[in-house]
Scaffold this active site. Structure first.
Site, PDB file in Angstrom:
ATOM      1  N   GLY A 193     -66.888  45.141  29.612  1.00 21.10           N
ATOM      2  CA  GLY A 193     -67.883  45.931  28.880  1.00 21.10           C
ATOM      3  C   GLY A 193     -67.501  46.066  27.423  1.00 21.10           C
ATOM      4  O   GLY A 193     -66.676  45.305  26.911  1.00 21.10           O
ATOM      5  N   ASN A 194     -68.104  47.006  26.731  1.00 22.79           N
ATOM      6  CA  ASN A 194     -67.756  47.249  25.326  1.00 22.79           C
ATOM      7  C   ASN A 194     -67.908  48.739  25.024  1.00 22.79           C
ATOM      8  O   ASN A 194     -68.348  49.508  25.866  1.00 22.79           O
ATOM      9  CB  ASN A 194     -68.601  46.374  24.397  1.00 22.79           C
ATOM     10  N   ARG A 195     -67.558  49.125  23.814  1.00 24.44           N
ATOM     11  CA  ARG A 195     -67.455  50.549  23.470  1.00 24.44           C
ATOM     12  C   ARG A 195     -68.757  51.187  22.983  1.00 24.44           C
ATOM     13  O   ARG A 195     -68.740  52.287  22.466  1.00 24.44           O
ATOM     14  CB  ARG A 195     -66.382  50.742  22.396  1.00 24.44           C
ATOM     15  N   ALA A 208     -75.746  46.684  22.832  1.00 19.33           N
ATOM     16  CA  ALA A 208     -74.609  45.792  22.599  1.00 19.33           C
ATOM     17  C   ALA A 208     -74.428  44.981  23.888  1.00 19.33           C
ATOM     18  O   ALA A 208     -73.721  45.403  24.810  1.00 19.33           O
ATOM     19  CB  ALA A 208     -73.360  46.601  22.282  1.00 19.33           C
TER      20      ALA A 208
END
Ligand code: CTP
Length: 218
Positions: A21-23, A90
């Site tokens: 995943g991402n932030r 995102a």
């Protein structure tokens, strides 16, 4: 007025308990959803996993998804009948080639993962965009920001692209404030100073709606 908005990260599963995943927190996308709804627009908010509460505004319909493929399916179902598309998510560019059905056990000193490309939601829908529809993308660049952002605008058939600044403390991922520049198709640049994401969302919505109305009227 009907707005399609993607927001938050995507989670790409590796096994039943792990993901890539991402932030992204989804804050900018959710603030945009509220700002559009405040103008009386109907919003379909396609959201990746976030800690944010589902918007209570009855004008906002929230569709919760996890992966890029699910986000694409949910967005594609709405895109043909939405007037404005805003891609604030995102999205993970790649996902694990295989998802293990059981938890992956520790083995050896290294682990190599094979990733495959995900669908580019904005670019794929961009190919279907009609002249009376309006598309807005986000970009995060670290070098030649304006040039790369304009290239992204053309590749994904955006009418406007919001360029996030990575150089400024307090802007972007995880922060409550953001500082952006907005580019249009003819290369005009509008800058917005560091401000609360909620405030910036109202300014961006005003800009998007005024540009959309101008395109629609022509
Ligand atoms: N986007 C999308 N689907 C993807 C990747 C990106 O819809 N699979 C959208 C984002 O929501 C954003 C825009 O495309 O509005 C730009 O995203 P970015 O990650 O900066 O673009 P990439 O195409 O991934 O370009 P690169 O990683 O080469 O900078």
């Amino acid at each position: 007025m009907h707005v399609l908005l993607t927001a938050g990260p995507t989670y790409e599963p590796l096994d039943p308990v792990r993901f890539i995943g991402n932030r992204s927190t989804g804050k900018m996308g959710y603030a945009l959803a509220e700002a559009f709804a405040a103008t009386g627009a109907r919003v379909t908010l396609v959201s990746g996993p976030t800690a944010l509460p589902t918007p209570a505004n009855p004008l906002i319909e929230t569709v919760r998804v996890e992966t890029a493929q699910q986000m694409y399916a949910a967005a594609a179902a709405v895109a043909p009948r939405a007037d404005v598309w805003v891609f604030a998510a995102a999205v993970a560019d790649y996902r694990p080639a295989e998802v293990a059905t059981e938890k992956i056990k520790k083995q050896g000193d290294t682990l190599t993962l094979t990733l495959v490309k995900n669908v580019d939601i904005a670019a794929t829908l961009g190919e279907t965009k009609r002249t009376e529809q309006f598309s807005v993308g986000f970009a995060l660049e670290t070098t030649n920001e304006l040039l790369h952002a304009h290239d992204k605008l053309l590749r994904k058939n955006f009418d406007l692209v919001v360029l996030n600044s990575l150089r400024d403390a307090g802007a972007g991922f995880g922060h409550d404030t953001n500082k952006v520049a907005v580019l249009d198709r003819v290369g005009q640049v509008l800058t917005f100073d560091l401000q609360a994401k909620t405030e910036l969302a109202h300014r961006l919505v005003q800009l998007i709606l005024s540009r959309f109305t101008a395109v629609y009227a022509s």
